[in-house]
Write a protein that holds these residues in place. Structure first.
Motif, PDB file in Angstrom:
ATOM      1  N   PRO A  83     -14.151  52.334 -19.003  1.00  0.00           N
ATOM      2  CA  PRO A  83     -14.912  53.464 -18.463  1.00  0.00           C
ATOM      3  C   PRO A  83     -16.351  53.036 -18.162  1.00  0.00           C
ATOM      4  CG  PRO A  83     -13.663  54.136 -20.396  1.00  0.00           C
ATOM      5  CD  PRO A  83     -13.580  52.637 -20.335  1.00  0.00           C
ATOM      6  N   THR A  84     -16.914  53.578 -17.106  1.00  0.00           N
ATOM      7  CA  THR A  84     -18.293  53.280 -16.730  1.00  0.00           C
ATOM      8  C   THR A  84     -19.148  54.538 -16.869  1.00  0.00           C
ATOM      9  OG1 THR A  84     -17.645  53.670 -14.414  1.00  0.00           O
ATOM     10  CG2 THR A  84     -17.706  51.388 -15.186  1.00  0.00           C
ATOM     11  N   GLU A  85     -20.461  54.338 -16.829  1.00  0.00           N
ATOM     12  CA  GLU A  85     -21.348  55.503 -16.979  1.00  0.00           C
ATOM     13  C   GLU A  85     -21.081  56.528 -15.888  1.00  0.00           C
ATOM     14  OE1 GLU A  85     -26.081  56.739 -16.799  1.00  0.00           O
ATOM     15  OE2 GLU A  85     -25.484  54.655 -16.447  1.00  0.00           O
ATOM     16  N   LYS A  86     -20.876  56.038 -14.654  1.00  0.00           N
ATOM     17  CA  LYS A  86     -20.656  56.920 -13.519  1.00  0.00           C
ATOM     18  C   LYS A  86     -19.331  56.578 -12.848  1.00  0.00           C
ATOM     19  CE  LYS A  86     -25.645  57.178 -12.675  1.00  0.00           C
ATOM     20  NZ  LYS A  86     -26.759  56.834 -11.754  1.00  0.00           N
ATOM     21  N   VAL A  87     -18.637  57.591 -12.405  1.00  0.00           N
ATOM     22  CA  VAL A  87     -17.384  57.409 -11.671  1.00  0.00           C
ATOM     23  C   VAL A  87     -17.456  58.271 -10.419  1.00  0.00           C
ATOM     24  CG1 VAL A  87     -16.241  59.223 -13.032  1.00  0.00           C
ATOM     25  CG2 VAL A  87     -14.857  57.578 -11.763  1.00  0.00           C
ATOM     26  N   PRO A 128      -7.168  56.179   2.905  1.00  0.00           N
ATOM     27  CA  PRO A 128      -8.148  55.546   2.000  1.00  0.00           C
ATOM     28  C   PRO A 128      -8.800  54.295   2.577  1.00  0.00           C
ATOM     29  CG  PRO A 128      -6.265  56.284   0.735  1.00  0.00           C
ATOM     30  CD  PRO A 128      -5.904  56.482   2.181  1.00  0.00           C
ATOM     31  N   PHE A 129      -8.173  53.670   3.563  1.00  0.00           N
ATOM     32  CA  PHE A 129      -8.796  52.505   4.201  1.00  0.00           C
ATOM     33  C   PHE A 129     -10.211  52.819   4.650  1.00  0.00           C
ATOM     34  CE2 PHE A 129     -10.056  50.267   8.032  1.00  0.00           C
ATOM     35  CZ  PHE A 129      -9.839  48.937   7.703  1.00  0.00           C
ATOM     36  N   TYR A 130     -10.426  54.029   5.159  1.00  0.00           N
ATOM     37  CA  TYR A 130     -11.718  54.391   5.729  1.00  0.00           C
ATOM     38  C   TYR A 130     -12.829  54.507   4.686  1.00  0.00           C
ATOM     39  CZ  TYR A 130     -10.266  54.831  10.521  1.00  0.00           C
ATOM     40  OH  TYR A 130      -9.844  54.522  11.794  1.00  0.00           O
ATOM     41  N   MET A 131     -12.478  54.561   3.416  1.00  0.00           N
ATOM     42  CA  MET A 131     -13.491  54.621   2.356  1.00  0.00           C
ATOM     43  C   MET A 131     -13.793  53.236   1.790  1.00  0.00           C
ATOM     44  SD  MET A 131     -13.798  57.723   2.788  1.00  0.00           S
ATOM     45  CE  MET A 131     -15.290  57.730   1.836  1.00  0.00           C
ATOM     46  N   ARG A 132     -13.186  52.204   2.354  1.00  0.00           N
ATOM     47  CA  ARG A 132     -13.236  50.870   1.756  1.00  0.00           C
ATOM     48  C   ARG A 132     -14.658  50.337   1.599  1.00  0.00           C
ATOM     49  NH1 ARG A 132      -9.201  46.351   4.052  1.00  0.00           N
ATOM     50  NH2 ARG A 132      -7.729  47.935   3.272  1.00  0.00           N
ATOM     51  N   GLY A 133     -15.455  50.395   2.668  1.00  0.00           N
ATOM     52  CA  GLY A 133     -16.803  49.845   2.593  1.00  0.00           C
ATOM     53  C   GLY A 133     -17.686  50.581   1.611  1.00  0.00           C
ATOM     54  N   ILE A 134     -17.620  51.904   1.622  1.00  0.00           N
ATOM     55  CA  ILE A 134     -18.430  52.710   0.709  1.00  0.00           C
ATOM     56  C   ILE A 134     -17.953  52.528  -0.726  1.00  0.00           C
ATOM     57  CG2 ILE A 134     -19.017  55.089   0.090  1.00  0.00           C
ATOM     58  CD1 ILE A 134     -18.731  55.689   3.154  1.00  0.00           C
ATOM     59  N   ALA A 135     -16.642  52.528  -0.931  1.00  0.00           N
ATOM     60  CA  ALA A 135     -16.090  52.353  -2.274  1.00  0.00           C
ATOM     61  C   ALA A 135     -16.504  51.015  -2.872  1.00  0.00           C
ATOM     62  CB  ALA A 135     -14.570  52.469  -2.234  1.00  0.00           C
ATOM     63  N   GLN A 136     -16.452  49.960  -2.067  1.00  0.00           N
ATOM     64  CA  GLN A 136     -16.829  48.636  -2.570  1.00  0.00           C
ATOM     65  C   GLN A 136     -18.303  48.590  -2.956  1.00  0.00           C
ATOM     66  OE1 GLN A 136     -14.606  45.978  -3.018  1.00  0.00           O
ATOM     67  NE2 GLN A 136     -16.364  45.197  -4.198  1.00  0.00           N
ATOM     68  N   ALA A 137     -19.150  49.230  -2.165  1.00  0.00           N
ATOM     69  CA  ALA A 137     -20.581  49.251  -2.476  1.00  0.00           C
ATOM     70  C   ALA A 137     -20.845  49.967  -3.801  1.00  0.00           C
ATOM     71  CB  ALA A 137     -21.346  49.929  -1.341  1.00  0.00           C
ATOM     72  N   LEU A 138     -20.154  51.052  -4.045  1.00  0.00           N
ATOM     73  CA  LEU A 138     -20.326  51.790  -5.296  1.00  0.00           C
ATOM     74  C   LEU A 138     -19.760  51.000  -6.473  1.00  0.00           C
ATOM     75  CD1 LEU A 138     -19.434  55.322  -3.923  1.00  0.00           C
ATOM     76  CD2 LEU A 138     -21.672  54.605  -4.768  1.00  0.00           C
ATOM     77  N   PHE A 139     -18.634  50.331  -6.249  1.00  0.00           N
ATOM     78  CA  PHE A 139     -18.064  49.474  -7.287  1.00  0.00           C
ATOM     79  C   PHE A 139     -19.038  48.349  -7.646  1.00  0.00           C
ATOM     80  CE2 PHE A 139     -15.691  45.576  -8.332  1.00  0.00           C
ATOM     81  CZ  PHE A 139     -15.036  45.998  -9.480  1.00  0.00           C
ATOM     82  N   ASP A 140     -19.665  47.765  -6.641  1.00  0.00           N
ATOM     83  CA  ASP A 140     -20.637  46.693  -6.877  1.00  0.00           C
ATOM     84  C   ASP A 140     -21.856  47.190  -7.652  1.00  0.00           C
ATOM     85  OD1 ASP A 140     -18.980  44.945  -5.532  1.00  0.00           O
ATOM     86  OD2 ASP A 140     -20.094  45.040  -3.640  1.00  0.00           O
ATOM     87  N   LYS A 141     -22.087  48.500  -7.633  1.00  0.00           N
ATOM     88  CA  LYS A 141     -23.170  49.093  -8.416  1.00  0.00           C
ATOM     89  C   LYS A 141     -22.762  49.319  -9.864  1.00  0.00           C
ATOM     90  CE  LYS A 141     -26.574  50.929  -7.307  1.00  0.00           C
ATOM     91  NZ  LYS A 141     -27.971  50.475  -7.436  1.00  0.00           N
ATOM     92  N   VAL A 193     -27.639  57.135  -6.044  1.00  0.00           N
ATOM     93  CA  VAL A 193     -26.846  57.102  -7.284  1.00  0.00           C
ATOM     94  C   VAL A 193     -27.643  56.491  -8.442  1.00  0.00           C
ATOM     95  CG1 VAL A 193     -24.623  57.075  -6.112  1.00  0.00           C
ATOM     96  CG2 VAL A 193     -25.720  54.909  -6.680  1.00  0.00           C
ATOM     97  N   ASP A 194     -28.728  55.775  -8.139  1.00  0.00           N
ATOM     98  CA  ASP A 194     -29.569  55.216  -9.197  1.00  0.00           C
ATOM     99  C   ASP A 194     -30.396  56.288  -9.894  1.00  0.00           C
ATOM    100  OD1 ASP A 194     -28.791  52.582  -9.118  1.00  0.00           O
ATOM    101  OD2 ASP A 194     -30.336  51.987  -7.678  1.00  0.00           O
ATOM    102  N   ASN A 195     -30.660  57.380  -9.204  1.00  0.00           N
ATOM    103  CA  ASN A 195     -31.518  58.435  -9.769  1.00  0.00           C
ATOM    104  C   ASN A 195     -30.770  59.322 -10.764  1.00  0.00           C
ATOM    105  OD1 ASN A 195     -33.697  57.597  -8.210  1.00  0.00           O
ATOM    106  ND2 ASN A 195     -33.071  58.856  -6.453  1.00  0.00           N
TER     107      ASN A 195
END
Length: 340
Positions: free
Chosen positions: A75-79, A90-103, A338-340
């Motif tokens: 589990p992470t602090e934010k999901v 779901p393919f269309y969320m790939r770039g955004i999802a990866q960026a959030l995962f990298d965070k 999402v950092d705030n």
């Protein structure tokens, strides 16, 4: 440090890791169960990775249409729950999802009812389709606390409308909302058409058999009129809730193109007028002529589409998917949000 102490620490560490993985396994099982119930059969996906849990099925057009969870094995602090748009996947969320995962966030990317399928006629003409969309999102959000403490809801196009609608009815435990080309208003012609009594029944007849195969492997070739009217039901529900005095009391991130004629930016502007927290509004100037669906596309996604341009009307400037030229800047603004 004695051997006994070292062994005790190792056992404790093993216990913590095992517990965390067990928690995610339970969430994965629940996520899988949603699609096994819908499709009757699920299978292992091709090209699995250690950080991506996907649910594939013979009922899907291909594995790129499959729902998935990007995870850090604990589990992470934010999901974040990220829901795609009407007629796509779901393919269309790939770039955004990866960026959030990298965070450092776990990211849940569900497959909405009626989407990504080899055969979708029954689902996409179901008179209860909008309600089924809402119920599926509710079921997915119920899994989110097992993957993180603070829950963010995000959506592209129709997905954006559905997450806003969910928040207005169930504001508890939502830390923030992210909207990408959020469908909170539609073309004026569609909006006028939706006010005609009995139009959904007529639209269902005129649509005929729902075609799922086309030049894009991750998006249906057309949006059925009936499905568009079901989306209008969701939008009208949002408007009714706001008219009754409800407000959005969590931060909102919205990214939208001024040139978007599919979901006019006025819908987002109206929503932000009913918010009480600090918002982030990433507006892409109309001079970029960025089409509705391309806002969420980066170059890697365009490459992975392998879009077939044959039999496509190239006179339509939005017919062929292209990247969002400000995708990186949009992600930077989202990261700050999402950092705030």
């Amino acid at each position: 440090m004695g051997k006994a102490t070292v062994m005790s620490m190792l056992l404790l560490l093993f216990s913590v890791c095992t517990h965390a993985q067990s928690d995610l396994d339970d969430a994965f099982d629940k996520f899988s169960a949603l699609y096994k119930q819908r499709f009757g059969q699920i299978r292992a996906c091709l090209n699995p990775t250690t950080t991506r849990f996907s649910v594939c099925s013979p009922a899907l057009r291909n594995d790129g249409n499959a729902p998935y969870i990007l995870h850090h094995s604990k589990p992470t602090e934010k999901v974040v729950v990220l829901l795609h748009g009407l007629s796509d996947s779901p393919f269309y969320m790939r770039g955004i999802a990866q960026a959030l995962f990298d965070k450092g966030m776990n990211v849940i990317v569900p497959l909405n009812v009626g989407h990504g399928q080899l055969v979708a006629d029954d689902d996409m003409s179901d008179s209860d389709l909008a309600e089924r969309w809402k119920e599926h999102l509710n079921d997915v959000i119920a899994i989110a606390p097992e993957l993180g403490n603070k829950i963010y809801l995000g959506g592209f196009s129709t997905g954006g409308a559905l997450v806003v609608d969910h928040y207005l009815h169930h504001p508890e435990n939502v830390a923030g909302i992210m909207l990408f080309s959020g469908a909170l208003a539609l073309d004026s012609g569609v909006e006028k058409l939706s006010r005609i009594w009995g139009i959904q029944w007529i639209a269902g007849l005129l649509d005929g058999e729902y075609i799922t195969h086309g030049p894009n492997p991750y998006k249906y070739p057309t949006i059925a009129s009936f499905a568009g009217l079901e989306l209008m039901e969701v939008i009208n529900d949002i408007r009714d809730q706001l008219a009754q005095g409800k407000t959005v009391d969590v931060p909102v991130f919205a990214a939208h193109s001024q040139a978007d004629s599919t979901t006019p930016i006025s819908g987002i502007e109206d929503l932000l007028a009913h918010t009480t927290a600090t918002n982030t509004f990433f507006v892409i100037d109309k001079g970029y002529k960025l089409c509705h669906a391309n806002l969420v596309m980066n170059q890697a996604m365009v490459n992975d589409l392998h879009f077939n341009k044959q039999n496509v009307d190239l006179r339509d400037p939005c017919a062929v998917p292209t990247k969002n030229p400000l995708f990186s800047q949009m992600i930077m603004m989202m990261d700050s949000f999402v950092d705030n």
